[in-house]
Design an enzyme around this catalytic site. Structure first.
Site, PDB file in Angstrom:
ATOM      1  N   ASP A 166       3.951 -10.836   9.912  1.00 16.66           N
ATOM      2  CA  ASP A 166       4.944 -11.835   9.486  1.00 16.66           C
ATOM      3  C   ASP A 166       4.929 -12.911  10.436  1.00 16.66           C
ATOM      4  OD1 ASP A 166       6.811 -13.164   7.924  1.00 16.66           O
ATOM      5  OD2 ASP A 166       8.222 -11.178   7.605  1.00 16.66           O
ATOM      6  N   ASP A 189       9.626 -14.641  -0.931  1.00 16.46           N
ATOM      7  CA  ASP A 189      10.700 -13.507  -0.514  1.00 16.46           C
ATOM      8  C   ASP A 189      11.694 -13.434  -2.001  1.00 16.46           C
ATOM      9  OD1 ASP A 189       9.963 -12.737   1.981  1.00 16.46           O
ATOM     10  OD2 ASP A 189      11.197 -14.430   3.075  1.00 16.46           O
TER      11      ASP A 189
END
Length: 732
Positions: free
Chosen positions: A480, A550
């Site tokens: 990430d 997301d």
């Protein structure tokens, strides 16, 4: 051969041929490299299309003497410069030692190589020697020793071209690059529409299509990543082009940092398109003998609309960008702990999740953020990659052993590019963060970005990941990156080279990921950047999939995944079934619909399976079986957009057809129901008109041409957010 060169006393003609396209340019009698044609396959010398009007205030080339019709400001140029009479947007700009900025590039030589060129330190399309050829054209400035090499990679069977540029200082005094594009495309004719992909966090890659008017229009990123806001892809479509008709050009930059795409329509209705590095906050000094290579752009052309263009990119990315062993393999169905528990978990939580996952047929459990340092929220511990054994109830190896005992694999989340102010690493090395000396830096998500351009920092960050992977059997990593770059400065670069930092940072990330996939070739790596802020071909060179967004709401994902699939194959899109009300938008959708939408991606779960309704829980084994049944088709088939609810506001429909056209999977989603309305008529695409097909579960036989031209009727389901799959198989 795909590349043909014809040289006469007056000119050198270069012709590049793919299966269905021709690309042609000419170095004329003055050494100016002119662009002649890129489009459908044609024969002959296209120089007859060059126009030499005598127009006011267009400067004329010095060597042309009294030939007032010869102007760089009106001719289609292969790689445009500034300061010598072309007043349109330039592809390259530089400042010389004497402070001047002009560049006048003229043809010197060419070379043809077997196979596709590679770029040291940068991702690029790859191909075997029998699949590709490379053309190199060398240009040189008339007044200085600046040399430019244009590289063209040709993949004939795919109808794909690649472009990159190397700029070399062959002189004795320094030159500073202030702009560097990967390619320049001049289109003297045509009425074009500009299609690009904008967005924000949790709403990435919205397709926007606008007519290209006079003047200059641009988009790009100055955030250090390719960004949530803009994707490094653009389509130039003929006015009125549809999914199945019309000319379309695609351009896709193989880069994960700051980029710029510009288009200009000039006073003569000519269009110029550029894509390359963002010139803002960019300067790159070239000392004597130094070379700078601009990242690659992938070009493709379709005379038959957007679907064909998409499929050309899909195949290129699947087979010639992604390198993982998982590219052509079914990926494990995983469940991620993030939306299930966020930071609130223990080792027992992960084991319980694994036990439940195994009972439902899920292959892997992924432990997301919160397993290291003292991290129980997002305020601390990034950079301190030591396992919190108290939280996990033992070592990481012990936890993984417990997970394996439940019968599932183990994966982990990590964010190695970042550091929190509240961390042992930052307290020991505050200068390791990207920062402007003497100025307080800005925080984002309570974190700073590590200065990976420094070798000692880069080695630390890499070892943070590698040491964890060496410690136990970890088969998946979610890498990430949760903030953009700002306060651009480095203690590792001298004052006159700070403008290199953005680009050097991206090179450092590539170096780390190359080391990772080399040391751990069997690892399934999934890139992520706050969702889809680095969804680009540069990242796909190292990982076969990227977390798409997301936002996991099924209705929002219809928009995100449809636009993403304009360029990127379904196999690259991380897509999961999540909980309801959805954590991003609060919407409640049926569990079945969430599964159907996630099927157009890598498929997995983002919820606490111990707490969802029992009715939903009982559907998971069926959804997992659905994934295994259709994944080969979804991963490798040809994708078609049939209907877009972004356009009609009611329903969505898309289709994947196998390469041999023996089966097709249609996904239909009714987003909003309408009262007292007739059935939908859906016309399929990509089938063999000579074959017969049955809808699985029914006996009726349909001819392929019937399904494509007459279609089928789908009755309106009852309620909003309803979906169904239709699987058509060839009837022998």
């Amino acid at each position: 051969m795909a590349i043909q060169v014809v040289t006469t006393e007056q000119s050198t003609l270069f012709t590049i041929r793919t299966k269905h396209t021709t690309y042609q340019m000419k170095a004329d009698e003055y050494g100016v490299l002119l662009h002649l044609w890129y489009g459908a396959s044609v024969e002959g010398d296209m120089s007859y299309l060059l126009d030499y009007p005598d127009v006011g205030f267009s400067g004329n080339l010095y060597e042309a003497e009294n030939r007032r019709t010869y102007s760089l400001n009106t001719l289609p140029l292969e790689y445009a410069t500034e300061g010598v009479g072309d007043f349109r947007i330039p592809a390259v700009a530089a400042t010389h030692a004497d402070g001047s900025n002009a560049l006048d590039l003229r043809y010197q030589s060419y070379n043809i190589l077997k196979g596709k060129y590679a770029i040291a330190g940068l991702p690029a399309v790859y191909a075997d020697e029998d699949e590709a050829e490379t053309l190199e054209i060398v240009l040189k400035d008339t007044a200085t020793d600046l040399q430019v090499t244009l590289r063209y990679g040709v993949l004939p069977e795919l109808d794909m071209l690649t472009r990159c540029v190397s700029i070399q200082n062959l002189g004795t005094t320094p030159i500073t690059l202030t702009k560097a594009a990967s390619f320049c495309l001049d289109l003297p004719y045509g009425k074009w529409e500009w299609m690009h992909f904008h967005g924000r966090h949790a709403m990435e890659r919205n397709l926007e299509r606008t007519p290209l008017g006079h003047g200059t229009i641009c988009f790009g990123s100055r955030r250090g990543t390719s960004s949530h806001q803009y994707n490094p892809a653009v389509i130039l479509a003929e006015h009125g082009a549809t999914e199945d008709s019309g000319a379309c050009y695609g351009m896709l930059m193989v880069y994960s940092g700051n980029f710029l795409c510009e288009a200009e329509k000039d006073q003569f209705e000519q269009t110029r398109l550029l894509m390359g590095l963002n010139e803002e906050l960019f300067s790159y000094p070239l000392a004597a003998g130094e070379t700078f290579t601009v990242p690659e752009v992938i070009l493709s052309y379709s005379a038959n609309g957007l679907s064909e263009l998409s499929q050309q990119y899909h195949k290129c990315i699947r087979d010639h960008v992604c390198r993982s062993k998982y590219v052509h393999e079914s990926r494990p169905v995983l469940i991620n702990s993030w939306e299930a528990a966020y930071f609130d978990f223990t080792g027992d939580t992960i084991v319980d999740l694994a036990k439940e996952a195994a009972s439902l047929g899920i292959d892997m459990v992924v432990m997301d953020d919160g397993w290291f340092g003292k991290r129980n929220d997002d305020n601390s511990s990034l950079g301190d990659w030591q396992v919190n054994e108290q939280k996990l109830g033992g070592s990481l190896a012990q936890l993984i052993e417990r997970v394996h005992e439940q019968g599932v694999k183990f994966g982990i989340w990590i964010e190695p590019e970042m550091v929190n102010e509240d961390s042992d690493l930052y307290r020991a090395h505050p200068d390791w963060a990207i920062q402007i000396p003497g100025r307080e830096g800005s925080l984002c998500r309570n974190q700073y970005v590590l200065d990976l351009t420094r070798k000692e920092v880069r080695d630390y960050a890499y070892e943070s990941v590698a040491s964890i992977l060496r410690s136990a059997n970890i088969e998946y990593v979610k890498w990430d990156m949760n903030r953009q770059l700002s306060d651009i400065g480095s203690y590792g670069l001298p004052a006159d080279r700070q403008g290199e930092l953005y680009h050097r940072y991206v090179l450092a990330v590539y170096e780390m990921q190359e080391r990772l996939v080399t040391e751990f070739p069997h690892l399934l790596l999934e890139n992520c950047s706050g969702g889809g802020a680095r969804f680009d071909p540069g990242m796909l060179y190292y990982s076969p999939q990227i977390w798409c967004s997301d936002d996991t709401d099924a209705v929002e994902r219809l928009k995100i995944q449809e636009s993403t699939a304009m360029i990127y194959p379904l196999s690259t899109m991380g897509a999961h079934v999540s909980d309801c009300p959805n954590h991003t938008v609060g919407r409640v959708t049926p569990f079945e619909t969430r599964g159907h939408v996630a099927l157009a991606g890598t498929f997995g779960y983002e919820l606490d399976i111990t707490k969802i309704p029992e009715e939903d829980r009982q559907m998971i084994p069926k959804q997992v079986a659905m994934y295994h049944k259709y994944n080969d088709l979804v991963r490798s088939g040809d994708y078609y957009r049939i209907a877009s609810y972004q356009e009609n506001h009611y329903f969505d429909c898309y289709e994947v057809v196998s390469k041999d056209k023996s089966e097709a999977l249609v996904t239909f989603v009714q987003v909003i129901n309408r009262p007292n309305y007739k059935s939908r008529r859906i016309t399929l695409k990509g089938l063999d008109p000579q074959k017969n097909y049955c809808l699985e579960g029914e006996d009726t036989v349909y001819a392929g041409d019937t399904l494509m031209y007459a279609g089928i009727l789908i009755q309106n389901p009852w309620g909003d957010f309803q979906s169904k799959l239709l699987h058509f198989v060839e009837k022998k």
